[in-house]
Write an enzyme that holds these catalytic residues in place. Structure first.
Site, PDB file in Angstrom:
ATOM      1  N   ASN A 171      40.113  30.652  33.245  1.00 21.73           N
ATOM      2  CA  ASN A 171      40.866  31.511  34.152  1.00 21.73           C
ATOM      3  C   ASN A 171      41.155  30.798  35.477  1.00 21.73           C
ATOM      4  O   ASN A 171      41.325  31.442  36.511  1.00 21.73           O
ATOM      5  CB  ASN A 171      40.099  32.807  34.417  1.00 21.73           C
ATOM      6  CG  ASN A 171      39.876  33.607  33.153  1.00 21.73           C
ATOM      7  OD1 ASN A 171      40.792  33.801  32.368  1.00 21.73           O
ATOM      8  ND2 ASN A 171      38.657  34.066  32.935  1.00 21.73           N
ATOM      9  N   HIS A 213      39.019  46.759  31.010  1.00 20.50           N
ATOM     10  CA  HIS A 213      37.986  45.777  30.684  1.00 20.50           C
ATOM     11  C   HIS A 213      36.677  46.434  30.272  1.00 20.50           C
ATOM     12  O   HIS A 213      36.355  47.553  30.688  1.00 20.50           O
ATOM     13  CB  HIS A 213      37.758  44.867  31.899  1.00 20.50           C
ATOM     14  CG  HIS A 213      36.925  43.669  31.597  1.00 20.50           C
ATOM     15  ND1 HIS A 213      35.576  43.623  31.837  1.00 20.50           N
ATOM     16  CD2 HIS A 213      37.259  42.455  31.062  1.00 20.50           C
ATOM     17  CE1 HIS A 213      35.107  42.437  31.489  1.00 20.50           C
ATOM     18  NE2 HIS A 213      36.102  41.720  31.012  1.00 20.50           N
ATOM     19  N   GLU A 243      43.797  48.459  35.108  1.00 22.16           N
ATOM     20  CA  GLU A 243      43.944  47.077  35.570  1.00 22.16           C
ATOM     21  C   GLU A 243      45.379  46.909  36.049  1.00 22.16           C
ATOM     22  O   GLU A 243      46.267  47.688  35.683  1.00 22.16           O
ATOM     23  CB  GLU A 243      43.627  46.087  34.449  1.00 22.16           C
ATOM     24  CG  GLU A 243      42.180  46.143  33.983  1.00 22.16           C
ATOM     25  CD  GLU A 243      41.869  45.119  32.903  1.00 22.16           C
ATOM     26  OE1 GLU A 243      42.336  43.965  33.029  1.00 22.16           O
ATOM     27  OE2 GLU A 243      41.171  45.473  31.947  1.00 22.16           O
ATOM     28  N   SER A 262      43.913  41.819  30.712  1.00 22.94           N
ATOM     29  CA  SER A 262      43.366  40.501  30.425  1.00 22.94           C
ATOM     30  C   SER A 262      43.674  39.957  29.044  1.00 22.94           C
ATOM     31  O   SER A 262      43.618  38.739  28.846  1.00 22.94           O
ATOM     32  CB  SER A 262      41.844  40.521  30.622  1.00 22.94           C
ATOM     33  OG  SER A 262      41.246  41.476  29.759  1.00 22.94           O
ATOM     34  N   ASP A 282      41.800  47.470  39.109  1.00 25.16           N
ATOM     35  CA  ASP A 282      41.094  46.203  38.951  1.00 25.16           C
ATOM     36  C   ASP A 282      42.133  45.081  38.909  1.00 25.16           C
ATOM     37  O   ASP A 282      42.942  45.004  37.990  1.00 25.16           O
ATOM     38  CB  ASP A 282      40.273  46.220  37.654  1.00 25.16           C
ATOM     39  CG  ASP A 282      39.376  45.005  37.521  1.00 25.16           C
ATOM     40  OD1 ASP A 282      39.811  43.902  37.906  1.00 25.16           O
ATOM     41  OD2 ASP A 282      38.246  45.146  37.019  1.00 25.16           O
ATOM     42  N   HIS A 285      42.774  39.686  37.418  1.00 24.16           N
ATOM     43  CA  HIS A 285      43.680  38.637  36.932  1.00 24.16           C
ATOM     44  C   HIS A 285      44.945  38.496  37.757  1.00 24.16           C
ATOM     45  O   HIS A 285      45.840  37.729  37.388  1.00 24.16           O
ATOM     46  CB  HIS A 285      44.034  38.911  35.468  1.00 24.16           C
ATOM     47  CG  HIS A 285      42.875  38.772  34.537  1.00 24.16           C
ATOM     48  ND1 HIS A 285      42.481  37.564  33.998  1.00 24.16           N
ATOM     49  CD2 HIS A 285      41.990  39.693  34.087  1.00 24.16           C
ATOM     50  CE1 HIS A 285      41.420  37.747  33.231  1.00 24.16           C
ATOM     51  NE2 HIS A 285      41.102  39.035  33.272  1.00 24.16           N
ATOM     52  N   LYS A 333      38.106  33.582  39.038  1.00 22.81           N
ATOM     53  CA  LYS A 333      39.330  33.201  38.339  1.00 22.81           C
ATOM     54  C   LYS A 333      40.192  32.349  39.275  1.00 22.81           C
ATOM     55  O   LYS A 333      39.924  31.176  39.448  1.00 22.81           O
ATOM     56  CB  LYS A 333      40.030  34.453  37.819  1.00 22.81           C
ATOM     57  CG  LYS A 333      39.164  35.184  36.770  1.00 22.81           C
ATOM     58  CD  LYS A 333      39.775  36.438  36.270  1.00 22.81           C
ATOM     59  CE  LYS A 333      38.979  37.031  35.116  1.00 22.81           C
ATOM     60  NZ  LYS A 333      37.577  37.394  35.475  1.00 22.81           N
TER      61      LYS A 333
END
Length: 390
Positions: free
Chosen positions: A39, A127, A171, A175, A200, A203, A234
């Site tokens: 990541n 997640h 998110e 992901s 969240d 990423h 990440k």
């Protein structure tokens, strides 16, 4: 141990057995073997120039290697306070709070905030750490189909009046599919049903938005996000996680979040490194632009083959459905110099095994061209790769 042996046998039979492999990071990230499974989106983890600058300015008279305590005892090093103040300013939020990891954070925040008489409404593909946090909460929980905001609305229409507070959890960049939430729909739901919005951005922080402030910033909804979660493991090439929110939420978490209270704090030198990268984050626009260019190119290439892809971000899945085929494709690409690992159930739903291309901005154009040509070759040899054994 008989039952466990049978369980392992069944995993192997379904091509879902996993094992730990020791990776020589220098070899994987050399020109001969390109890492497509980390990541490290901005390619910062191997930047020796940044490391040299950091260590040359490290306050050796004040920093220590380990906190050797939780933050509520003696582990709250000055580096924490410094980082949290700048994170709050970076996101234009009231306060910030740093945790040991994203998993620690997501398994603590919702159990503290969402109580009996509340509801947590989450996207079905959030997640695993969020799912575990929901399970630990005393609140009721419901899930809506992935990115199906009409489904979320129907759920709320049927039950919103039964709950004191409702937390809408999603998110920003997902992901495994690499797709993104819809900011307009999230804001509409928040307004119509008086919700707390929990996003969240693990990423997307560092990759999206002005200076890498993330997807919510790019979508101009940052002011409406009640709890924004991010990670340092990440794009920041560090370790740990954070949330930005109000001072009231921060104070509640300090007093009740078990992973914060009962864990040794992050190493101060690690926190200092994160702070160093945060101060540099605005200078990585070129890396962010290159990352998105490669993502678009790779996604279009996969779309032109027998395989399926999803999303619109720097995470580019190649869906091959079959577990065995995902393993064979992984080995095929590794032999060609691209280190990528298969993703299989239960990480992804049954029947959606894949290669997950986690791109980074440091891939040189010539090697990226090699990857594009290889994907075209993989598409042309779909049936032969499927039939290949071992």
């Amino acid at each position: 141990m008989k039952g466990y042996e049978e369980h392992i046998f069944r995993l192997k039979e379904k091509d879902q057995y996993r094992s730990l492999s020791t990776v020589d990071k220098r070899k994987v990230e050399s020109e001969d073997l390109i890492n497509l499974s980390s990541n490290d989106y901005l390619n910062l983890s191997g930047r020796t120039d940044l490391q040299a600058e950091f260590f040359s300015n490290l306050p050796t008279d004040t920093f220590v290697m380990s906190a050797v305590s939780s933050r509520l005892l003696t582990g709250n090093h000055f580096a924490y306070n410094q980082l949290e103040e700048e994170l709050a300013a970076f996101f234009h939020k009231e306060t910030s709070l740093v945790f040991g990891s994203g998993y620690h954070l997501n398994t603590s925040v919702l159990p503290v905030l969402a109580e009996k008489g509340d509801l947590i409404l989450s996207d079905k593909l959030v997640h695993a750490s969020i799912i575990d946090g929901i399970k630990l909460s005393a609140a009721d929980s419901k899930r809506f189909r992935h990115l199906d905001y009409n489904h979320a609305r129907k759920i709320l229409q049927n039950c919103r009046s039964s709950y004191r507070r409702v937390y809408l959890v999603t998110e920003s960049v997902f992901s495994m599919d690499g797709d993104t939430a819809c900011s307009e729909e999230l804001l509409r739901l928040k307004k119509d049903f008086n919700l707390f919005l929990y996003i969240d951005e693990a990423h997307s922080v560092g990759v999206y938005g002005s200076c890498g402030r993330g997807w919510s910033w790019e979508e101009r909804i940052i002011e409406e996000v009640d709890i924004l979660v991010g990670t340092f493991g990440k794009a920041f090439a560090s370790y740990g996680a954070f949330m930005v929110s109000s001072s009231i939420i921060r104070n509640i978490l300090i007093n009740k979040a078990r992973s914060l209270i009962f864990s040794t704090a992050l190493s101060p030198v690690q926190v200092l490194w994160t702070h160093f990268i945060l101060q540099k984050m605005k200078s990585f626009d070129k890396q962010r632009q290159n990352l998105m260019w490669m993502s678009d190119k790779l996604r279009k290439t996969i779309s032109d083959t027998e395989y399926t892809t999803l999303g619109s971000s720097h995470i580019v899945p190649l869906i091959c459905k079959d577990n065995a085929l995902s393993v064979q494709l992984s080995l095929y690409l590794q032999r060609a110099g691209f280190y990528i690992l298969p993703i299989r159930p239960p990480t992804v739903p049954k029947g959606s095994s894949r290669l997950r291309f986690s791109l980074n901005s440091g891939i040189c154009r010539s090697r990226f061209s090699d990857l594009i040509n290889l994907i075209k070759e993989v598409g042309a040899n779909y049936e032969s790769i499927l039939a290949e054994k071992g």
